[in-house]
Enzyme design. Structure first.
Site, PDB file in Angstrom:
ATOM      1  N   ASP A 193      -6.774  -6.834  -4.371  1.00  0.00           N
ATOM      2  CA  ASP A 193      -6.654  -5.740  -5.337  1.00  0.00           C
ATOM      3  C   ASP A 193      -6.937  -6.210  -6.756  1.00  0.00           C
ATOM      4  OD1 ASP A 193      -6.156  -3.595  -3.737  1.00  0.00           O
ATOM      5  OD2 ASP A 193      -3.980  -3.623  -3.970  1.00  0.00           O
ATOM      6  N   GLN A 200       0.823  -1.205   0.000  1.00  0.00           N
ATOM      7  CA  GLN A 200       0.000   0.000   0.000  1.00  0.00           C
ATOM      8  C   GLN A 200       0.856   1.253   0.000  1.00  0.00           C
ATOM      9  OE1 GLN A 200      -3.419  -0.332  -0.521  1.00  0.00           O
ATOM     10  NE2 GLN A 200      -2.427  -2.297  -0.880  1.00  0.00           N
ATOM     11  N   HIS A 238       1.690   3.021  -3.325  1.00  0.00           N
ATOM     12  CA  HIS A 238       0.695   3.759  -4.106  1.00  0.00           C
ATOM     13  C   HIS A 238       1.065   5.234  -4.217  1.00  0.00           C
ATOM     14  CE1 HIS A 238      -2.484   1.059  -5.309  1.00  0.00           C
ATOM     15  NE2 HIS A 238      -2.473   0.472  -4.118  1.00  0.00           N
ATOM     16  N   GLU A 255      -9.203   0.709   5.560  1.00  0.00           N
ATOM     17  CA  GLU A 255      -9.642   0.298   4.225  1.00  0.00           C
ATOM     18  C   GLU A 255      -9.376  -1.205   4.047  1.00  0.00           C
ATOM     19  OE1 GLU A 255      -8.662   1.417  -0.461  1.00  0.00           O
ATOM     20  OE2 GLU A 255      -7.258   1.964   1.127  1.00  0.00           O
ATOM     21  N   HIS A 256      -8.133  -1.611   4.272  1.00  0.00           N
ATOM     22  CA  HIS A 256      -7.738  -3.025   4.194  1.00  0.00           C
ATOM     23  C   HIS A 256      -7.272  -3.487   5.570  1.00  0.00           C
ATOM     24  CE1 HIS A 256      -6.637  -1.191   0.201  1.00  0.00           C
ATOM     25  NE2 HIS A 256      -7.387  -2.193  -0.220  1.00  0.00           N
ATOM     26  N   HIS A 309     -53.656  16.532   3.902  1.00  0.00           N
ATOM     27  CA  HIS A 309     -53.238  15.141   4.068  1.00  0.00           C
ATOM     28  C   HIS A 309     -54.355  14.343   4.733  1.00  0.00           C
ATOM     29  CE1 HIS A 309     -49.181  16.641   3.283  1.00  0.00           C
ATOM     30  NE2 HIS A 309     -48.718  15.411   3.311  1.00  0.00           N
TER      31      HIS A 309
END
Length: 445
Positions: free
Chosen positions: A367, A265, A268, A333-334, A426
Site C-alpha cells: 500500500d 483491509q 478501509h 485485489e490483494h 478498398h
C-alpha cells in the site's frame, strides 16, 4: 469494547460451497437512479457554465465561501510550503516511498519498436505518452497521500507533460501530507474541487481547468458514477469496488499476524472484504480467536467489525492445491501467500491484482512503499485487468511503411479480401499500387 465478531465459516467440501462463495463475493458497484440523475445534472451544468458551476457546487457541497475560481487554485508554492509543514519523518517517508515507486515503474516504460521485411516494408509501433492526465484525490481528513504517489508517479515516468490534481477541501480542511505528496510526485496543477463536478471539469474542461486525456484516482459513489459517464470523452483507470484481501495460509504463520492483515483491509470501510483460506481447521479457529482478541484494540474497531461480520470469511479447504483453486476463483485485489514456499505456488496463480509472497510480506507494505502500484483491480476484475502502471499513461500507434515492391505484393491480398467483402473502393485503392498486370486482369481491371 467487547468483540462481537461473527465471521462466517465456509467449507469447500460443502456441496453448496460454490453458491455460498458467489453470495459472499457479490458486489454491485452501481448507482441508484437518484445518484445517477444528480451526476448527470452536475456534468451538464459544468459543461454549460464552466467555472461558475464549479464555484457554485463547491459552495454547496463543500461548505466553502469562495468568490471565484481563483480561490480554488493552489499554486506550486503552496505545495512546496506543505513540505515544510509536515514532520521530518513524514517527509522522509514520502520521499523514500516515492523513490521506490518511481524505480519500480521506470522498469515498466515501453519504447517504440519496428522491424524491416526483406522487400523494405517497415512495420512497428510508436509509443507516446498522454499529453495531460487528471488525478482525483479524496479530500478532508480521510485523505491518502500514498494514492497521490501511486497515481502521479507512473504518469510522470510515462512522460505525461502535465498532471492535474483535483482535491476537495470540505469546510476548508487541507491535508498537508496530500499536498506534500503532490509536490514530491511532480504534480503540475492543483484545483481544490471535488465530486462529480471535478470529474466533469477534467473531462470537458472549463475556463480554468484544462481538459485532460485520462482521469485516474479513487472517489465516492458520485465520483465513480461521473467516471462512468465521461468514459469515452476521456479515458479512465477503473471503476473500483471496496478494498479486499485474500490470505492463503498453510497454518504456520502467527495467527495474530493474519488477523491484523485481514484488519488492514477491513478498516478501509464497512464494505471491504477480508478472507482467509487454509487447509488447517485448527488454524482457522486460532485466527478467529485472534480477531476477537485484537479487535478491541483497533482505532477503527466498529468499521472492522462491520466489514468482518458482513463480508469476511474463514474458508476451510482440503489442501493447498484447493486453496489456490479458490484464490483463482475469487481473483482478489490483494493476495497474500503466507506459506513456507510461496515461489512453488506462484505459477499456479492466474488471477490476482498483487501477490504478496511469504509470511513476512504484509499487504500494508504494498500500500505504501514496496514499489508496485497499489491501484489494483477489485471485485473479481483481476481476471481481465491489471494494476495501474506506466502503460496506462502511454498510447500505442501502429507504424506501416510499404516499399513499392511491398505495396504491390500486399495489395494482392488486400484486393482479394476487399472484393470478398464487396468493398470495391478498398480493393481499387490497393490495386492502384499493384505492378502485376496478370493479377489485375484476373480481378477484372
Amino acid at each position: 469494547m467487547t468483540a462481537t465478531t461473527a465471521i462466517r465459516r465456509l467449507n469447500a467440501a460443502d456441496p453448496d460451497f460454490a453458491h455460498h462463495l458467489d453470495h459472499l463475493l457479490s458486489w454491485e458497484s452501481v448507482s441508484d437512479d437518484s445518484v445517477n440523475q444528480r451526476v448527470l445534472d452536475i456534468i451538464k451544468a459544468v459543461r454549460e457554465r464552466g467555472d461558475a458551476a464549479l464555484v457554485e457546487f463547491t459552495q454547496k457541497f463543500d461548505g466553502l465561501e469562495v468568490a471565484s475560481m481563483a480561490d480554488l487554485i493552489l499554486p506550486r508554492e503552496r505545495l512546496e510550503l506543505a513540505l515544510t509543514r509536515i514532520t521530518v519523518p513524514q517527509r522522509e517517508a514520502l520521499e523514500k516511498a516515492a523513490a521506490r515507486v518511481r524505480s519500480y515503474h521506470e522498469k515498466q516504460k515501453q519504447d517504440s519498436w519496428s522491424y524491416t521485411e526483406a522487400d523494405g516494408t517497415v512495420l512497428g509501433q510508436k509509443v507516446t505518452p498522454l499529453d495531460r492526465a487528471g488525478l482525483y484525490v479524496p479530500g478532508g481528513k480521510a485523505s491518502y497521500p500514498s494514492s497521490v504517489l501511486m497515481n502521479a508517479i507512473p504518469a510522470k515516468v510515462a512522460g505525461v507533460t502535465e498532471v492535474v490534481m483535483v482535491v476537495p477541501t470540505p469546510r476548508g480542511e487541507i491535508n498537508e501530507l496530500v499536498l506534500a505528496a503532490a509536490c514530491i510526485a511532480g504534480v503540475d496543477r492543483v484545483f481544490t474541487i471535488g465530486g462529480a463536478q471535478a470529474v466533469a471539469a477534467l473531462a470537458y474542461g472549463t475556463e480554468s481547468v484544462p481538459k485532460v486525456d485520462k482521469v485516474v484516482g479513487p472517489g465516492n459513489i458520485y465520483v465513480a458514477t461521473a467516471k462512468r459517464h465521461v468514459f469515452g470523452q476521456v479515458g479512465i483507470d477503473m471503476i473500483a469496488g471496496p478494498s479486499e484481501i485474500l490470505v492463503v495460509c498453510d497454518g504456520q504463520t502467527d495467527p495474530d499476524w493474519i488477523a491484523m492483515d485481514l484488519f488492514s483491509q477491513a478498516e478501509h470501510d464497512e464494505d471491504a472484504q477480508a478472507i482467509l483460506v487454509s487447509p488447517d481447521a485448527e488454524f482457522l479457529d486460532k485466527v478467529a480467536a485472534s480477531i476477537d482478541k485484537l479487535l478491541p484494540t483497533m482505532d477503527r474497531a466498529t468499521i472492522i467489525e462491520t466489514s468482518i461480520n458482513g463480508r469476511g470469511a474463514l474458508i476451510h479447504v482440503k489442501d493447498m492445491a484447493q486453496a489456490i483453486e479458490v484464490a483463482n476463483r475469487i481473483a482478489p485485489e490483494h493476495l497474500e501467500l503466507s506459506v513456507a514456499d510461496p515461489q512453488a505456488w506462484l505459477p499456479q496463480i492466474r488471477h490476482a491484482g498483487a501477490i504478496f509472497m511469504g509470511r513476512h510480506t504484509s499487504e500494508a507494505l504494498g500500500d505504501y512503499c514496496a514499489g508496485p502500484n497499489h491501484v489494483l483491480p477489485t471485485s473479481g476484475t483481476a481476471r481481465f485487468s491489471s494494476p495501474l502502471g506506466v502503460y496506462d499513461f502511454q498510447k500505442r500507434s501502429s507504424i506501416i511503411f510499404c516499399s513499392e515492391a511491398g505495396a504491390s505484393e500486399l495489395g494482392k491480398t488486400a484486393s482479394v479480401l476487399a472484393r470478398g467483402e464487396s468493398l470495391s473502393a478498398h480493393a481499387r485503392s490497393a490495386e492502384y499500387r499493384i505492378k502485376d498486370e496478370d493479377f489485375l486482369k484476373g480481378q477484372g481491371n
